[in-house]
Design an enzyme around this catalytic site. Structure first.
Site, PDB file in Angstrom:
ATOM      1  N   HIS A 189      46.875  33.957  37.213  1.00  0.00           N
ATOM      2  CA  HIS A 189      46.038  34.058  36.020  1.00  0.00           C
ATOM      3  C   HIS A 189      44.560  34.272  36.364  1.00  0.00           C
ATOM      4  CE1 HIS A 189      45.435  34.089  31.852  1.00  0.00           C
ATOM      5  NE2 HIS A 189      46.249  33.117  31.487  1.00  0.00           N
ATOM      6  N   ARG A 190      44.177  34.122  37.636  1.00  0.00           N
ATOM      7  CA  ARG A 190      42.813  34.442  38.045  1.00  0.00           C
ATOM      8  C   ARG A 190      42.603  35.947  38.092  1.00  0.00           C
ATOM      9  NH1 ARG A 190      42.775  31.592  43.761  1.00  0.00           N
ATOM     10  NH2 ARG A 190      44.664  32.880  43.795  1.00  0.00           N
TER      11      ARG A 190
END
Length: 407
Positions: A377-378
């Site tokens: 999700h980064r």
């Protein structure tokens, strides 16, 4: 001389000692296998750098050692690899006698070079079989698993398969655990990698349902023409097309430099369930290969994985990973753990026939498959993951479109 653990794979820092393939006092030639080790990716053999005689071991089976650690001491010499360490001030007849004695010792313990995978050696070892006594039927005389079993059958010995985890007894209130499974070898390395990945990457998992009816029909048409292509080969090609359109999922995050590196080549790993534990061979440059070539290479790598014969090159360099658990079951999906430092992993689940309502409100039976996509999700957001899986579904639900996309 000291024989040390060297780096046998990308990023390797340590390995566990599985077993020694030689004994103290045994003579070896250059490149003879000395010790079997387990890294986080594979089982490998450390060869002799030179001819000589094994003097002593400096580590024990079960030890985890760092790259550069000394594994054993090898005495090397000048006469055909025979170590002739002569004490000073001995008279010439004594020197000659000592040299003759050691030459005789060398001939007595010298063994032939045995070609066999580490897993095949393990079968022999756990059944008390001296592998040098087994005739190999594989290429160049390589000893195969079935050769060990045939040898035992000829000796009327009941085969003992490689050790499996002991079944646990039904749990009882306040009872202590009555059996344990040692966390060793590949299982231990997998545990380390999974913990590292989960502690490093903020995982997010997206689930999707895909209609694979047309793909099944298309594969049956190919079978009628004597062309068998696995569904996974179609999945891999479709994923490569999606990775080209959504390169953020074929990327690595460099936290130090605060940069996301978009990788041009699509090296996709395929998770294979083996008796030694999970291993992920990698098909290189899928973007340049036909579906037929992908199917052929995938089968070869899977067979090698099951025989524990993969090379370092065949299990490193992956940029994306898939896991096909459909043949084992699991209809509703899972949350697969990403192979750090990759950005995403897709898992395919069991295909089931289900009633589906069409756009004109008709109820039809279709073959439906769930997929789950875990991503970093980064690096990417959920909306991008949805677009990615929508595009994948479009290609799989209309498999003949793959031909147009490859032009």
């Amino acid at each position: 001389m000291e024989v040390k653990l060297h780096d046998i794979g990308e990023g390797m820092t340590e390995a566990e000692i599985n077993c020694f393939l030689v004994k103290p006092g045994e003579a070896v030639k250059a490149d003879d296998p000395l010790v079997e080790v387990q890294t986080d990716k594979m089982t490998a053999e450390i060869p002799a750098p030179r001819a000589g005689i094994i003097k002593e071991f400096t580590v024990q089976p079960g030890d985890t050692v760092s790259v550069g650690s000394t594994l054993l001491i090898l005495e090397v010499g000048e006469q055909a690899g025979v170590p002739v360490k002569i004490e000073k001030n001995l008279p010439k007849p004594a020197v000659a006698e000592l040299q003759a004695e050691r030459l005789q010792s060398f001939a007595a313990v010298k063994r032939k070079r045995v070609l066999a995978s580490p897993f095949t050696r393990k079968i022999a070892r756990e059944n008390g079989i001296t592998i040098e006594n087994v005739a190999g039927t594989g290429p160049a005389g390589r000893i195969l698993d079935e050769d060990i079993y045939k040898f035992m059958a000829a000796a009327q010995q009941k085969p003992k398969l490689p050790a499996q985890p002991a079944p646990k007894e039904p749990a009882k209130r306040n009872d202590k655990v009555t059996s344990t499974i040692p966390l060793r070898g590949r299982r231990k390395q997998i545990a380390k990698k999974m913990v590292h990945s989960l502690n490093t990457i903020p995982h997010c998992t997206h689930f999707e349902e895909i209609d694979v009816t047309e793909l099944i029909t298309f594969r049956n048409e190919l079978k009628d023409q004597n062309q068998t292509i696995s569904a996974t080969a179609f999945f891999l090609k479709a994923l490569s097309i999606c990775l080209k359109e959504f390169p953020v999922f074929n990327a690595e995050l460099d936290e130090e430099k605060e940069a996301i590196h978009l990788l041009k080549d699509h090296h996709i790993g395929i998770a294979v369930d083996t008796e030694e534990g999970l291993i992920v061979p990698v098909i290189q440059n899928i973007e340049k290969k036909s579906i037929r070539d992908i199917h052929k290479e995938m089968k070869q790598l899977t067979d090698k994985a099951l025989e524990n014969m993969l090379t370092v090159k065949e299990i490193t360099g992956g940029t994306f990973t898939i896991s096909n658990v459909g043949p084992l079951g699991g209809s509703f999906g899972a949350t697969p753990i990403i192979q750090h430092p990759q950005t995403a992993l897709v898992s395919f689940h069991k295909t089931k026939k289900m009633p589906v309502v069409t756009e004109d409100d008709q109820i039809v039976i279709r073959s439906m498959m769930n997929i789950s996509m875990s991503f970093d999700h980064r690096v990417a957001d959920g909306a991008t993951a949805v677009r990615f899986t929508n595009r994948f579904a479009e290609l799989i639900q209309n498999p003949k479109m793959l031909v147009l996309e490859m032009v």
